[in-house]
Design an enzyme around this catalytic site. Structure first.
Site, PDB file in Angstrom:
ATOM      1  CD  GLU A  34      -2.732   1.374   2.201  1.00  0.00           C
ATOM      2  OE1 GLU A  34      -3.704   2.095   2.212  1.00  0.00           O
ATOM      3  OE2 GLU A  34      -2.891   0.382   2.974  1.00  0.00           O
ATOM      4  CB  CYS A  35       1.765   3.678   1.787  1.00  0.00           C
ATOM      5  SG  CYS A  35       1.530   3.273   3.368  1.00  0.00           S
ATOM      6  N   GLY A  36       4.618   3.789   1.405  1.00  0.00           N
ATOM      7  CA  GLY A  36       6.067   3.848   2.216  1.00  0.00           C
ATOM      8  C   GLY A  36       5.854   5.338   2.867  1.00  0.00           C
ATOM      9  NE  ARG A  61       6.474  -0.465   2.741  1.00  0.00           N
ATOM     10  CZ  ARG A  61       6.492  -1.654   3.246  1.00  0.00           C
ATOM     11  NH1 ARG A  61       7.630  -2.408   3.053  1.00  0.00           N
ATOM     12  NH2 ARG A  61       5.494  -2.215   3.896  1.00  0.00           N
TER      13      ARG A  61
END
Ligand code: SF4
Length: 462
Positions: free
Chosen positions: A18-20, A44
């Site tokens: 989903e994310c960093g 990410r």
């Protein structure tokens, strides 16, 4: 802006993180360091990037679709605007809320009451809970908000006077604390510290909330403790191999997965080849444990990147060739062990096996560095619905037939645990989240039936 961002049409059979996040407090180059930190976390999330800095008077926000280099690299003009000594950045791959420009993070709000949602992201829900909280201090408001939500998160928040990092009580996603020239840093992975020459201090612990101010660092444990359930898939695929995750080097863990796989599923063959890049460390481990030579039988084109064209159906199947090409001279007439990290829908695996066979391989033995992915993830990873997962629909023998391999084997769940340093999986209370392999979800799926694939984080509130 409400336009839909471009999709990646040739890369739809992989799992996406989903994310960093990256945040730094009290450094004169905060904005530029955040750009660099996000570069290291690009794996990410490749859909959008955002950075907010604070210059002592005001917050400055730059949010863009696409890669960090595209947004902040070419002219540097956007990065130069990020003045101030504290900054917070985010790279995103959408799992909740969809690919809309208004969902690009970090999200920014003046903490007034009322709730007008500007995005469809779950993170905005937390901001609204913070805004609606009856407490006066921002840390108390954030704690109040997070006590009302349930789910997996590693959050970093920036205020005029504080940088705050917090991990959910199960510690599903990683978050580390670092330091550069005395300035504290939060980052999703240690590779973001390495790129700026910062020191790793420690992991933020499950359920811990860490507050950085000019007076120092304070740690709080505001949530009811839960058994630690870190995502085991981080070791298989999500984290960068040069990162230390929960005290374990990801590259070494992946090599050990390959060694375990070789012991569990040996086969008479001439060589071991990885599906690059994510299959490389496990293939090295398999080769070392089996005594078979390691060869680069498939070459990856690193310059394909995100393809913003919408392909017509007749050429869609060429997608796999854009990214991977067989090294025919190596493969011709050979019995090959092909190592990949996982099988999701199986469409890419089928094409890769076909490609290796077309290149002249005599036998293709497929070895997978994770157990069969039978369940969807609801904790920040974009997985297809359960019914689309090949391992949910088919037995291993049916899967082998579908992808046209001579043999197919997955590492066992205990083998995967051994590779991370555990003796075996504790069946009563697993040491990790392994729900996509076991269906054992550590956090209740209270709203999993909703149309969103991810939990909304609003289980107890909406
Ligand atoms: Fe990780 Fe799978 Fe758990 Fe999702 S369900 S957090 S991918 S182990």
């Amino acid at each position: 802006m409400t336009e839909k961002l471009a999709e990646t049409p040739f890369d739809d059979d992989a799992l996406h993180e989903e994310c960093g996040v990256f945040g730094i407090f009290g450094h004169p180059d905060a904005g530029a360091l955040t750009v660099l930190g996000l570069h290291a976390l690009q794996h990410r999330g490749q859909e959008s990037v955002g950075i907010v800095s604070y210059d002592g008077m005001q917050f400055i926000a730059e949010r863009h679709a696409g890669l960090v280099g595209d947004a902040f690299g070419k002219t540097g003009q956007h990065a130069q605007k990020l003045k101030g000594t504290q900054a917070l950045g985010h790279v995103r791959y959408s799992t909740t809320g969809g690919s809309f420009a208004r969902n690009i993070q970090p999200m920014y709000a003046d903490l007034a009451g009322g709730a007008i949602f500007q995005s469809t992201s779950d993170t905005e829900a937390i901001i609204h809970l913070v805004a609606r909280s009856g407490y006066r201090q921002v840390v108390d408001r954030l704690i109040d908000a997070l006590k009302q939500v349930e789910g997996a998160y590693s959050l970093v928040a920036l205020t005029a006077k504080k940088l705050i990092g917090v991990r959910d009580p199960w510690g599903v996603r990683p978050l580390v604390l670092g330091e550069l020239d005395g300035a504290p840093i939060f980052a999703s992975e240690t590779c973001a510290l390495d790129i700026i020459g910062a020191n790793y201090v420690r992991d933020v612990e499950a359920g811990e909330l860490v507050v950085c101010t000019k007076d120092g660092i304070e740690s709080f444990r505001p949530f009811a403790p839960q058994p630690k359930r870190f995502c085991i898939f981080e070791y298989v695929y999500f984290a960068r191999p040069d990162s230390m995750v929960e005290g374990v080097n990801v590259y070494e863990a992946r090599k050990r997965i390959g060694e375990e796989l070789a012991m569990e599923a040996p086969v008479a063959a001439d060589m071991v080849i990885p599906v690059p890049d994510s299959g490389v460390p496990a293939a090295l481990g398999y080769a070392a444990a089996s005594g078979l030579p390691f060869e680069l039988g498939i070459i990856r084109n690193h310059y394909v990147g995100r393809t913003f064209i919408e392909p017509s159906d007749p050429i869609r199947h060429l997608g796999v060739r854009l990214k991977h090409n067989p090294n025919r001279e190596k493969l011709r007439g050979k019995r090959v062990v092909l190592v990949d990290d996982s099988i999701v829908r199986g469409t890419t695996s089928k094409k890769i096996v076909e490609m290796v066979r077309d290149a002249g391989a005599k036998e293709v033995h497929f070895r997978i560095a994770s157990p069969p992915t039978t369940h969807s993830c609801f904790y920040g990873v974009d997985t297809p619905n359960k019914d689309e997962l090949l391992a949910h629909r088919m037995s291993i023998e049916e899967m082998r037939e579908y992808i046209c391999a001579d043999s197919l084997a997955f590492i066992s769940i205990d083998g995967l645990y051994r590779a991370t340093g555990e003796a075996k999986r504790n069946a009563k209370l697993p040491q990790f989240c392994d729900a996509c392999f076991s269906g054992d979800y550590p956090i209740d799926l209270t709203d999993a039936g909703r149309s969103d694939k991810q939990l909304s984080l609003l289980a107890e509130v909406a």
